[in-house]
Write a protein that holds these residues in place. Structure first.
Motif, PDB file in Angstrom:
ATOM      1  N   TYR A  35      47.543  34.206  -0.493  1.00 32.62           N
ATOM      2  CA  TYR A  35      48.604  34.578   0.428  1.00 32.62           C
ATOM      3  C   TYR A  35      48.978  36.035   0.178  1.00 32.62           C
ATOM      4  O   TYR A  35      48.780  36.560  -0.907  1.00 32.62           O
ATOM      5  CB  TYR A  35      49.863  33.744   0.196  1.00 32.62           C
ATOM      6  N   PHE A  90      49.483  36.649  -3.658  1.00 30.53           N
ATOM      7  CA  PHE A  90      49.665  35.472  -4.505  1.00 30.53           C
ATOM      8  C   PHE A  90      48.513  34.498  -4.305  1.00 30.53           C
ATOM      9  O   PHE A  90      48.096  34.224  -3.181  1.00 30.53           O
ATOM     10  CB  PHE A  90      50.977  34.757  -4.162  1.00 30.53           C
ATOM     11  N   PHE A 103      51.111  25.419  -6.186  1.00 30.41           N
ATOM     12  CA  PHE A 103      51.681  26.112  -7.329  1.00 30.41           C
ATOM     13  C   PHE A 103      51.068  27.498  -7.386  1.00 30.41           C
ATOM     14  O   PHE A 103      49.853  27.660  -7.258  1.00 30.41           O
ATOM     15  CB  PHE A 103      51.420  25.317  -8.612  1.00 30.41           C
ATOM     16  N   PHE A 104      51.949  28.466  -7.580  1.00 29.07           N
ATOM     17  CA  PHE A 104      51.562  29.855  -7.396  1.00 29.07           C
ATOM     18  C   PHE A 104      51.369  30.607  -8.701  1.00 29.07           C
ATOM     19  O   PHE A 104      52.026  30.321  -9.714  1.00 29.07           O
ATOM     20  CB  PHE A 104      52.632  30.578  -6.571  1.00 29.07           C
ATOM     21  N   GLY A 105      50.473  31.587  -8.634  1.00 24.74           N
ATOM     22  CA  GLY A 105      50.298  32.521  -9.725  1.00 24.74           C
ATOM     23  C   GLY A 105      51.379  33.580  -9.707  1.00 24.74           C
ATOM     24  O   GLY A 105      52.239  33.593  -8.815  1.00 24.74           O
ATOM     25  N   PRO A 106      51.333  34.526 -10.665  1.00 21.43           N
ATOM     26  CA  PRO A 106      52.399  35.521 -10.805  1.00 21.43           C
ATOM     27  C   PRO A 106      52.334  36.660  -9.798  1.00 21.43           C
ATOM     28  O   PRO A 106      53.283  37.419  -9.663  1.00 21.43           O
ATOM     29  CB  PRO A 106      52.204  36.042 -12.226  1.00 21.43           C
TER      30      PRO A 106
ATOM     31  N   TYR B  36      60.710  26.545  -1.731  1.00 23.08           N
ATOM     32  CA  TYR B  36      60.310  27.298  -2.903  1.00 23.08           C
ATOM     33  C   TYR B  36      61.402  28.295  -3.230  1.00 23.08           C
ATOM     34  O   TYR B  36      62.083  28.814  -2.356  1.00 23.08           O
ATOM     35  CB  TYR B  36      59.002  28.055  -2.659  1.00 23.08           C
ATOM     36  N   GLU B  42      57.930  37.585  -9.715  1.00 31.01           N
ATOM     37  CA  GLU B  42      57.337  36.317 -10.123  1.00 31.01           C
ATOM     38  C   GLU B  42      56.760  35.615  -8.895  1.00 31.01           C
ATOM     39  O   GLU B  42      57.123  35.922  -7.750  1.00 31.01           O
ATOM     40  CB  GLU B  42      58.369  35.403 -10.769  1.00 31.01           C
ATOM     41  N   GLY B  43      55.883  34.641  -9.134  1.00 32.77           N
ATOM     42  CA  GLY B  43      55.400  33.828  -8.033  1.00 32.77           C
ATOM     43  C   GLY B  43      56.438  32.805  -7.602  1.00 32.77           C
ATOM     44  O   GLY B  43      57.336  32.472  -8.374  1.00 32.77           O
ATOM     45  N   PRO B  44      56.338  32.316  -6.367  1.00 32.72           N
ATOM     46  CA  PRO B  44      57.262  31.255  -5.923  1.00 32.72           C
ATOM     47  C   PRO B  44      57.101  30.013  -6.792  1.00 32.72           C
ATOM     48  O   PRO B  44      55.993  29.683  -7.219  1.00 32.72           O
ATOM     49  CB  PRO B  44      56.804  30.982  -4.492  1.00 32.72           C
TER      50      PRO B  44
END
Lengths: 113, 113
Positions: A35, A90, A103-106, B36, B42-44
């Motif tokens: 994204y 992301f 679930f997202f990365g940083p 979210y 930071e990531g969501p």
């Protein structure tokens, strides 16, 4: 912690240069997503993968390509970066079970000059 | 054409009071909705979700309400705490569509002590 890392975390590049962003996960999740986040637009899907070598386009795929040669890595490539691709990128994985939770990365902050 | 909209870009609330965040969608194929929370750099992070077969889901201080006929969902945070200050995104997905998420533009919440 879904075990997602992104590299690099920050990058500055020039217009016309190729750029590759890497997403790495440690838990063998099948689905992975890229994204971009821009002010006022929330997050928009670029490409996603539903398995090794299986990818599909998202909402804003023009100018981007992806590759997934192994389960744990999902690469996003800007073939010829443009200033409009300056953004925060992301990566996400789809969690297990019946849920649609990602679930997202940083994130990677990319600036194209 | 934004399929998921958060019409309030920002919200300010006093600590201890209720925060209500709203989200509207247009695609009737959406059947799973998520919220979210995102801190800067930071990531969501996933907060709470709801399936279209329910009209309410609760998790601690967070409750999500879904009104399918109005294509509207809301997130209630009670009581609000200073640590809740963040940007909140609602997202939606449709069954069988690669579990892709479509995000709203986000609402920035500030909880004042």
């Amino acid at each position: 912690d879904a075990g997602i890392t992104q590299s690099p975390r920050h990058k500055v590049t020039e217009t016309g240069t190729p750029v590759t962003l890497r997403c790495h996960q440690t838990e063998n999740h099948r689905y992975m997503y890229w994204y971009r986040q821009d002010p006022g637009h929330g997050l928009r899907l670029i490409h996603y993968s539903y398995g090794v070598k299986d990818t599909d386009k998202g909402e804003v795929s023009d100018g981007y390509s992806v590759s997934r040669s192994k389960t744990e890595d999902f690469l996003l490539t800007l073939e010829s970066a443009t200033s409009s691709q300056t953004s925060v990128y992301f990566c996400a994985i789809l969690g297990g079970g019946a849920s649609n939770e990602q679930f997202f990365g940083p994130g990677t902050r990319l600036t194209v000059l | 054409d934004q399929q998921v909209k958060q019409n309030s870009p920002s919200l300010s609330v006093q600590e201890g009071r209720i925060s209500i965040l709203n989200c509207d969608y247009t695609n009737s194929m959406f059947d799973y909705f998520l919220w979210y929370k995102k801190y800067p750099a930071e990531g969501p992070t996933f907060l709470i979700s709801i399936s279209s077969i329910k009209d309410k889901n609760e998790d601690g201080r967070f409750t999500v309400f879904l009104n399918k006929s109005a294509k509207h969902l809301s997130l209630h945070i009670v009581p609000s705490q200073p640590g809740d200050s963040a940007v909140y995104f609602c997202a939606a997905s449709a069954y069988g569509a690669g579990n892709k998420l479509t995000f709203g533009g986000g609402t920035r919440v500030l909880v004042k002590p």
